[in-house]
Structures are given as C-alpha cells and as structure tokens.
Design a protein around this motif. Structure first.
Motif, PDB file in Angstrom:
ATOM      1  N   TYR A 215       3.388   5.777   5.861  1.00 38.88           N
ATOM      2  CA  TYR A 215       3.634   5.232   4.431  1.00 38.88           C
ATOM      3  C   TYR A 215       5.217   5.583   4.460  1.00 38.88           C
ATOM      4  O   TYR A 215       5.792   6.697   4.690  1.00 38.88           O
ATOM      5  CB  TYR A 215       2.960   5.798   3.254  1.00 38.88           C
ATOM      6  CG  TYR A 215       3.425   5.675   1.944  1.00 38.88           C
ATOM      7  CD1 TYR A 215       3.114   4.243   1.413  1.00 38.88           C
ATOM      8  CD2 TYR A 215       4.237   6.622   1.218  1.00 38.88           C
ATOM      9  CE1 TYR A 215       3.780   3.935   0.078  1.00 38.88           C
ATOM     10  CE2 TYR A 215       4.686   6.254  -0.118  1.00 38.88           C
ATOM     11  CZ  TYR A 215       4.400   4.957  -0.646  1.00 38.88           C
ATOM     12  OH  TYR A 215       4.967   4.654  -1.874  1.00 38.88           O
ATOM     13  N   VAL A 263      -1.768   5.004  -2.837  1.00 43.14           N
ATOM     14  CA  VAL A 263      -1.197   5.908  -1.794  1.00 43.14           C
ATOM     15  C   VAL A 263      -2.368   6.778  -1.335  1.00 43.14           C
ATOM     16  O   VAL A 263      -2.623   6.718  -0.200  1.00 43.14           O
ATOM     17  CB  VAL A 263       0.035   6.650  -2.162  1.00 43.14           C
ATOM     18  CG1 VAL A 263       0.378   7.613  -1.046  1.00 43.14           C
ATOM     19  CG2 VAL A 263       1.019   5.871  -2.516  1.00 43.14           C
ATOM     20  N   MET A 264      -3.151   7.199  -2.188  1.00 42.32           N
ATOM     21  CA  MET A 264      -4.059   8.265  -1.851  1.00 42.32           C
ATOM     22  C   MET A 264      -5.237   7.435  -1.242  1.00 42.32           C
ATOM     23  O   MET A 264      -5.986   7.796  -0.261  1.00 42.32           O
ATOM     24  CB  MET A 264      -4.958   8.773  -3.084  1.00 42.32           C
ATOM     25  CG  MET A 264      -3.626   9.970  -3.732  1.00 42.32           C
ATOM     26  SD  MET A 264      -4.445  10.360  -5.302  1.00 42.32           S
ATOM     27  CE  MET A 264      -5.846  11.599  -4.538  1.00 42.32           C
ATOM     28  N   ASP A 267      -3.999   6.897   2.302  1.00 44.97           N
ATOM     29  CA  ASP A 267      -4.059   8.233   2.941  1.00 44.97           C
ATOM     30  C   ASP A 267      -3.405   8.249   4.220  1.00 44.97           C
ATOM     31  O   ASP A 267      -3.959   8.219   5.372  1.00 44.97           O
ATOM     32  CB  ASP A 267      -5.616   8.520   2.959  1.00 44.97           C
ATOM     33  CG  ASP A 267      -5.931  10.167   3.197  1.00 44.97           C
ATOM     34  OD1 ASP A 267      -4.841  10.716   2.951  1.00 44.97           O
ATOM     35  OD2 ASP A 267      -6.615  10.678   3.787  1.00 44.97           O
ATOM     36  N   TRP A 288       0.602  14.601  -4.959  1.00 46.51           N
ATOM     37  CA  TRP A 288       0.763  14.175  -3.399  1.00 46.51           C
ATOM     38  C   TRP A 288      -0.256  15.291  -2.647  1.00 46.51           C
ATOM     39  O   TRP A 288      -0.516  14.959  -1.353  1.00 46.51           O
ATOM     40  CB  TRP A 288       2.114  14.188  -3.082  1.00 46.51           C
ATOM     41  CG  TRP A 288       2.664  13.273  -3.756  1.00 46.51           C
ATOM     42  CD1 TRP A 288       3.300  13.194  -4.625  1.00 46.51           C
ATOM     43  CD2 TRP A 288       3.029  11.729  -2.988  1.00 46.51           C
ATOM     44  NE1 TRP A 288       4.124  11.920  -4.933  1.00 46.51           N
ATOM     45  CE2 TRP A 288       3.631  11.083  -4.167  1.00 46.51           C
ATOM     46  CE3 TRP A 288       2.681  11.306  -1.632  1.00 46.51           C
ATOM     47  CZ2 TRP A 288       4.155   9.686  -3.477  1.00 46.51           C
ATOM     48  CZ3 TRP A 288       3.055   9.882  -1.513  1.00 46.51           C
ATOM     49  CH2 TRP A 288       3.888   9.249  -2.402  1.00 46.51           C
ATOM     50  N   VAL A 291      -2.925  13.682  -0.105  1.00 46.85           N
ATOM     51  CA  VAL A 291      -2.672  12.885   1.196  1.00 46.85           C
ATOM     52  C   VAL A 291      -2.603  13.699   2.226  1.00 46.85           C
ATOM     53  O   VAL A 291      -2.025  14.799   2.506  1.00 46.85           O
ATOM     54  CB  VAL A 291      -1.301  12.356   0.698  1.00 46.85           C
ATOM     55  CG1 VAL A 291      -0.845  11.255   1.701  1.00 46.85           C
ATOM     56  CG2 VAL A 291      -1.431  11.521  -0.691  1.00 46.85           C
ATOM     57  N   ASP A 292      -3.220  12.950   3.215  1.00 42.39           N
ATOM     58  CA  ASP A 292      -3.367  13.550   4.603  1.00 42.39           C
ATOM     59  C   ASP A 292      -1.964  14.109   5.107  1.00 42.39           C
ATOM     60  O   ASP A 292      -1.723  15.247   5.687  1.00 42.39           O
ATOM     61  CB  ASP A 292      -3.719  12.611   5.679  1.00 42.39           C
ATOM     62  CG  ASP A 292      -4.148  13.169   6.947  1.00 42.39           C
ATOM     63  OD1 ASP A 292      -3.308  13.384   7.908  1.00 42.39           O
ATOM     64  OD2 ASP A 292      -5.209  13.435   7.348  1.00 42.39           O
TER      65      ASP A 292
END
Length: 372
Positions: A215, A263-264, A267, A288, A291-292
C-alpha cells in the motif's frame, strides 16, 4: 501518437547541429538554414523538438529554464551549470546539494495545479525554455500558446512521460544532445538500465500469488493513495509488488482518497510512504494497529533529499527509488544489491554531491529524523 513521436525522436537526434561547423551533418533529414553562409555567420542552429516542431536555438546554451519538475531535474542531473531556476520550493531541512544550486531561484512552472509566471521567466532571459508534456491530445496547441507567450525565447517540447517509466531512453538522449552533454546522458542511461535490468531479472518470475502486497500511503494521515498503473505508484509495479489499492486512478496529481476500513480490508504486507508526518505517527496510531504491515513493522519511509526518491517530484531520479523499493519489498532477493554504494555513485555522478558517511546514514534512514 506514440509511433509518430518515436519516429520524430530519431529524426530529432539527427538534426541537432553545432553552429560553428559551418555545415550540417550529411543525413537524409536536415533542418538547417537555407545557406551555409547564414549558419556560419550566426550563432544559432535549427533543431526539431520531440513534437516535430522546427525551432531556431542558440548554438551554445548557458541558461535553461524547464517548466516542469521532471525536465528541470533532468537538466540539473545532466548540465547543472545551465539550470537557471527550480519549479518548486525544497523545504527539507537537510538538502544534499551544493549551495550553488540550492540558491537558484524558485520560478514556478506549469505542472499539476501550478501556474507559472511568464514575466518572471522572460525577465531571466534564458536561452531556451524546455516545456515538458505527458499526455496526448492537443499538445501542439498548448505548446504553441506557450511559445506565443514567451515570444522570441525558443520553447523546446520534451516528453516528460518517458523519462523514467520505459526501458527506452529517448528523452535523456535528446536532452543530452540538446545541451551538449551527451557523455553525461550516456552515464545516466547506463546507470538506469543496469538498475532496471537487475530488478526485472529478479522479480519477473515471481508468481502473482507470491508477490508482496503493498500500500502506498500518501498525505499526513496516509489515507490517500494511487493504484497500479499510476505514474505516482510506478515503483511498486516495476519492483514486482502487488499494489493493493482497489480504487479509481485520479488523473494528473493523483492521491485518491480512501478510508482506513478499505486499507484494513486490503491488509497490505508492506506500506511505503513519502510522508514523514504519517510515518512518525503510524506505529502509535490505534487506527492502523490491525494492519499487517504495521504489526510486522514493515512501514518504510522513502529517502527525501534533495528530492523524494519515489514520487513527487517525478523525474529520472526515481531510478534510485526503484532500487530502494526493491530492497524494501524483497530484502531476501536483493541481498547482492549494494544500496549504499549505488546511492554514493548516483549522488556523486548525477546530484553532483559527495555524501559523507553520516549524510549517507541519515539519507538511508529517514525514519530516524521523522520519529524525533
């Protein structure tokens, strides 16, 4: 359109001539004054720009203005002594550039939402104005209007869109001939090809389902981005990353707004960013935390000075940003890529600045400054 421009480029490079020769090269395509006496007695030559326009320009050039960041940065990299001004203000606290160049005035230009000032540039009386273009359509009409506004100052059209994103190098070669710095242009072409070839040979066979998901976080909150195919996220595509952004491509300036929920859902395994403010906050921001990339501390802030390595401004310096991106995405695949040595070489050859050990360390670890 591209095929036509490609033909024009080949012809253009053949007709750049030196006034003092008194004659033109013996080629099938010539664009010179009607008599050799005219050429011998004048200090000008005729050229063909990258849109096929015939122009009369000084035989020797000492001052050049470019109206967009990619072309301006290219002039700085190839012929820094001829650059007359910058399009944008560099606000970074540590700018790894000789003060002779940092002191050049900011003159603006025509790019993104920016509108230049003709009077400012005309007052500087440059030998030529290099006008970068990146889109098809009514390019000629726009550049003709620019030429009319600049009067007797020749406006040379140069294709900004192929400075970086393709393996071919007509723009770099063209500007090298235009500004009589062909050896320097060839160095840049060779450096660029070497880096791109190494990256491509390493990532080209990675299966789609094994590519690292990435991302690109833009803006101070990280909630603007650019999907695959955008010029602003091109380093991810080139380096074999899988850009997770499933959102519209915003033309021109890019930066499509997205939500933290999106975004989540995507991931990503890796987040890259050019925004120090976002980087400084991301690991402590609860939004955030799930998130991985954040959980595994794989958020990377791109080096910033004198220009951001991965985006804004666009330009030929992004070649170093591809090397950095490749190392961030696939550290195990690029163990043999010596990023510190590549950085020293690039800065010395093309940014005309020899980095100290401390400066190199600071440059390659911008997150330390961002976290202060």
């Amino acid at each position: 359109m591209r095929g036509k421009i490609g033909t024009i480029l080949i012809l253009s490079l053949l007709v750049l001539t030196v006034a003092s020769c008194g004659c033109a090269e013996n080629t099938d395509q010539q664009a010179v004054p009607n008599s050799s006496t005219e050429l011998l007695n004048s200090s000008t030559v005729q050229i063909t720009d990258m849109l096929g326009r015939q122009l009369t320009v000084p035989g020797e050039m000492s001052s050049v203005v470019a109206t967009s960041p990619p072309s301006t940065i290219l002039v700085y990299m190839l012929a820094p002594g001829k650059l007359t001004g910058w399009n944008f203000k560099n606000n970074f606290t540590q700018t790894f550039m000789d003060e002779n160049y940092t002191k050049l005035p900011v003159i603006g230009g025509w790019f993104g939402t920016q509108t230049g000032n003709y009077e400012t540039i005309i007052h500087m009386d440059p030998d030529i104005v290099i006008e970068g273009y990146t889109t098809d359509g009514e390019i000629n009409e726009a550049i003709d209007r620019r030429q009319e506004s600049f009067g007797s100052i020749p406006v040379v059209a140069v294709d900004d869109s192929i400075i970086f994103v393709t393996q071919s190098n007509p723009t770099i070669e063209y500007v090298g001939k235009l500004l009589d710095c062909e050896a320097q242009a060839e160095k840049l072409i060779e450096f660029r090809s070497s880096v791109l070839n190494e990256i491509n040979s390493t990532v080209k066979d990675i299966p789609e389902d094994e590519k690292v998901s990435v991302y690109y976080a833009e803006g101070p909150k990280g909630l603007m981005t650019d999907p695959s195919g955008s010029q602003h996220s091109q380093v991810i595509d080139i380096c074999g990353g899988s850009n997770v952004a499933d959102c519209p491509l915003t033309p021109g300036s890019g930066m499509t707004q997205v939500s933290i929920e999106q975004v989540m859902g995507w991931d990503p395994e890796v987040i890259i960013t050019s925004n120090p403010q976002f980087y400084a906050a991301v690991y402590s921001d609860s939004l955030w935390a799930g998130v991985d990339a954040v959980q595994n501390r794989r958020v990377y802030l791109a080096p910033q000075n004198p220009f951001c390595w991965i985006d804004r401004p666009q330009g030929p310096h992004l070649i170093l940003g591809t090397a950095w991106t490749a190392k961030m995405l696939y550290p195990n695949l690029f163990t043999d890529m010596d990023l510190p040595q590549l950085t020293r070489e690039f800065y010395s050859e093309f940014f005309h600045y020899d980095l100290t050990d401390n400066e190199l360390e600071t440059l390659l670890n911008p997150e330390v400054e961002a976290e202060k």
